[in-house]
Design an enzyme around this catalytic site. Structure first.
Site, PDB file in Angstrom:
ATOM      1  N   HIS A 103       0.866  -1.062  -0.164  1.00 26.25           N
ATOM      2  CA  HIS A 103      -0.098   0.100  -0.099  1.00 26.25           C
ATOM      3  C   HIS A 103       1.090   1.149  -0.074  1.00 26.25           C
ATOM      4  CE1 HIS A 103      -3.729  -2.228   0.719  1.00 26.25           C
ATOM      5  NE2 HIS A 103      -3.098  -3.048   1.508  1.00 26.25           N
ATOM      6  N   ASN A 176     -10.131  -3.306   1.778  1.00 24.19           N
ATOM      7  CA  ASN A 176      -9.721  -3.179   0.397  1.00 24.19           C
ATOM      8  C   ASN A 176     -11.036  -3.094  -0.352  1.00 24.19           C
ATOM      9  OD1 ASN A 176      -6.906  -3.852   0.900  1.00 24.19           O
ATOM     10  ND2 ASN A 176      -7.379  -6.248   0.920  1.00 24.19           N
TER      11      ASN A 176
END
Length: 756
Positions: A103, A176
């Protein structure tokens, strides 16, 4: 003269933007922004002067202190005694912090959360019961595999992390845009991330999973089968952060005032619907505009089109934990909505861009272990490991006092006896720094006196300490079949094409041959098609498919809450001699419904309509971009404006022709009126599409997402509807835009008949 008018127009635009920004800044103020205010320093404040970090004013930052011979002008060595130069270099050398392992590339924004349906029967958390509250939030979206410098539009999972600054402390939902994950147990995280990242011998590839190690890992961990299909679906290439769902992924607990537990999963669903790019478009955008998603988010908020999501929960009573054929604590499984419906109870709005990317988006730190009273965890083994790992990694990135950074600080009071450490910002006044103490200072909260203190649920645990998973954890194929069965026809085609692309980049036969075999466990036709494309052994038989489907898994189940073209980017293609009347009418109609329009022309400068002499320097229109400077990939739809001279110019411009063909190949809506229809007929030639043929007709013709007419009424959308129409061009064109893409164009093979 034209140059002066252009500069005047630009100055007016800048003033308008500045005024709008000021209004937005006041309107979007919330408790968290106020709390961060003392940490803000405005670079643009009048009267500012350069200083050192210790506050001493500095008059020269262009020259290091040196030994200079005044008579010759020659200089000798630079002096290490120059404390100003040393400070500048030292600070520069240490600007970077470790990027996130995963990320790493992200974009974020501020906003608020508002509850509309309280749930006291499930949770005592005030944020889930108090409908009068407006809770500040910060949301960070991200890709997973790539570094900070990778592109936005790679095929990847997207992070969707929300930090609620509640009155009871910070609550983080670290999720997510896909509801399941690749692994069931956190102990596999190091191996999974190593396999997904660039290969160790050559650091290739960056920001994508089309390589041997990734697919080797997936084959050897059959629990990844379900998630691999989600990643290969359109979910892996979203159109926008604003058009993604978000999922908490893990199973959490809600605890009510009576101490009763309910299992829960968290869901965010965007009001604009769930939409994606097409693969060729995503590939091109990676080179043409690698910041496409972060610019899209910033642009929408800056223009006042605030992204919105409905917040939902899926609930399973503790007594029902074992009634499903899957284990509800398994992060590689969804809770099908026909079995466990989503109940929407609140709304998330993002309405404020960050002031400084590093200080806010890069330094924001999320932890799955950040919960508030009334919300707890479960025995989900992936969550258990995340609770340890996230906290640990923030210490590595930001230091032990990372929660004192402005973006991470709670808005509620913080008081404990944690002390010292690097970069400690707090000064504690008092004689004691421990508990219990003789002054009875800072006693623990009492459950009887303070119902907002955090309490672990008293779960009964019986068992042996073993390194195993439960029986239901060991079934890995059924939900992969469920997901694939539930997809629309065009989505299934995209999954097959994505697998063929990814596996074709694997150059070790054992990798793509074994994955071709694994796909036969899901769908034999899918496996055979992929194997044929990548050179695998074509399987002759596969596992029997149970044939079940579930709602909410296909993106076609998740359209916009109502037909809308809000924030859709429409390119309006013109050249000198365009019809200003029709241009203005279409633009006004589109903007009235919240679309953004962009003028694209052969040059970036003043473009003059028919009847206006360019020599006059007035009466023209400024083009936002020229045809070579932007491409159709950056827009949701295109409109070709009529005008005899304009049409002739565009017809002879190869890039203009390519714009339309590429948009057609990417299944986007295309509109044209008047003699611009002849441009489509003669220069572009769209196969299989019916265009308006009669120059004297007032009819609007729509065919495969292409909307045309000669003498058709444009119509003003505010007095019409976004719906199919044979009489009002704006209604018909807006309706095609609201559908996002014309999938029939792909299913009927028309898009393959043009080179784009």
């Amino acid at each position: 003269m034209a140059g002066t008018l252009q500069r005047l127009q630009e100055s007016l635009n800048e003033a308008r933007v500045a005024a709008t920004h000021k209004v937005n800044e006041v309107a979007t103020m919330n408790e968290k922004i106020v709390e961060m205010w003392p940490s803000r320093a405005s670079v643009e404040k009048s009267g500012n002067r350069l200083t050192t970090d210790s506050g001493t004013k500095v008059h020269d930052v262009d020259h290091w202190l040196k030994v200079v011979d005044p008579s010759t002008g020659h200089h000798g060595p630079s002096l290490v005694e120059d404390q100003i130069a040393r400070e500048r270099i030292h600070r520069f050398d240490h600007e970077r912090i470790p990027e996130r392992v995963v990320h790493a590339r992200g974009a974020g924004a501020h906003g608020h959360f508002k509850l509309h349906t309280p749930i006291p029967e499930f949770s005592s958390a005030p944020i889930l019961n108090d409908t009068t509250r407006s809770t500040p939030v910060f949301v960070r979206f991200s890709t997973v595999a790539g570094s900070r410098g990778s592109a936005d539009t790679v095929r990847d999972v997207r992070g969707f992390a929300v930090k609620f600054y509640t009155e009871e402390g910070n609550w983080d939902i670290v999720g997510n845009n896909i509801p399941v994950f690749f692994i069931q147990d956190a102990i596999k995280f190091p191996d999974f991330v190593h396999a997904a990242k660039p290969e160790p011998h050559n650091e290739v590839p960056q920001g994508q999973t089309a390589h041997n190690n990734f697919w080797d890992f997936l084959y050897l961990h059959s629990e990844s089968t379900h998630m691999s299909l989600w990643a290969m679906s359109d979910r892996g290439i979203p159109r926008s952060f604003r058009m993604m769902q978000g999922f908490g992924v893990n199973t959490y607990s809600l605890i009510n005032a009576q101490g009763e537990r309910t299992f829960v999963k968290f869901v965010w669903t965007p009001e604009l619907g769930v939409h994606s790019l097409v693969w060729d478009e995503a590939l091109k955008l990676g080179g043409q505009d690698p910041d496409f998603h972060r610019k899209d988010l910033y642009e929408a908020i800056e223009n006042g089109h605030y992204p919105k999501w409905q917040f939902g929960i899926q609930i399973v009573a503790e007594k029902d934990q074992d009634k499903f054929e899957f284990d509800i604590l398994d992060a590689t499984k969804v809770w099908p909505e026909d079995l466990v419906p989503v109940n929407y109870i609140g709304e998330l709005v993002l309405n404020r861009n960050v002031d400084e990317f590093f200080a806010e988006t890069e330094q924001v730190a999320f932890c799955t272990s950040h919960v508030v009273p009334g919300i707890g965890f479960s025995d989900d083994p992936l969550l258990q490991g995340r609770n340890f790992s996230y906290f640990d990694t923030q210490i590595t990135r930001l230091g032990t006092n990372w929660e004192q950074l402005p973006i991470n600080r709670p808005v509620c009071p913080v008081m404990n006896f944690n002390r010292d450490g690097a970069l400690n910002h707090r000064i504690h006044k008092g004689k004691v720094n421990y508990w219990p103490n003789r002054l009875e200072a800072v006693p623990p909260a009492s459950l009887k006196q303070e119902i907002d203190s955090y309490q672990e649920y008293a779960a009964k645990i019986v068992g042996l300490k073993l390194r195993v998973n439960g029986t239901k954890f060991r079934e890995h194929i059924s939900q992969a079949q469920l997901f694939y069965n539930s997809l629309a026809k065009h989505e299934k085609k995209h999954v097959g094409a994505a697998l063929a692309f990814e596996l074709s980049h694997c150059d070790e036969p054992i990798v793509y041959k074994r994955m071709s075999e694994r796909l036969a466990d899901i769908d034999l036709t899918l496996a055979q098609n992929v194997a044929r494309m990548v050179g695998g052994d074509i399987p002759k038989e596969g596992r029997q498919n149970h044939g079940r489907k579930a709602p909410g898994l296909s993106q076609t189940d998740l359209p916009a809450f109502k037909p809308s073209i809000e924030t859709r980017r429409v390119a309006m293609i013109i050249a000198d001699g365009f019809d200003m009347g029709i241009f203005t009418a279409v633009r006004t109609a589109l903007k009235a419904e919240g679309a953004t329009t962009w003028v694209i022309a052969p040059r970036r400068g003043m473009i003059f309509p028919s009847g206006i002499n360019p020599e006059s320097g007035t009466g023209g229109l400024m083009a936002d971009h020229h045809l070579e400077g932007q491409r159709s990939t950056m827009f949701d739809a295109i409109f070709v404006c009529p005008g005899a001279q304009s049409t002739l110019t565009l017809r002879e411009n190869g890039r203009a022709v390519h714009w339309v063909r590429e948009a057609f190949g990417h299944l986007k809506p295309i509109g044209a009126l008047g003699d611009a229809v002849s441009f489509l007929q003669q220069a572009v030639v769209l196969p299989g599409v019916d265009l308006a043929a009669d120059p004297n007709s007032h009819e609007v013709v729509t065919s495969y997402g292409v909307v045309t007419g000669w003498k058709s009424s444009v119509g003003v959308l505010r007095s019409l509807r976004i719906e199919p129409s044979t009489s009002a061009f704006s209604s018909a064109f807006a309706y095609e835009i609201s559908k996002h893409r014309c999938w029939d164009r792909e299913l009927d093979g028309l898009h393959t008949k043009l080179a784009f």
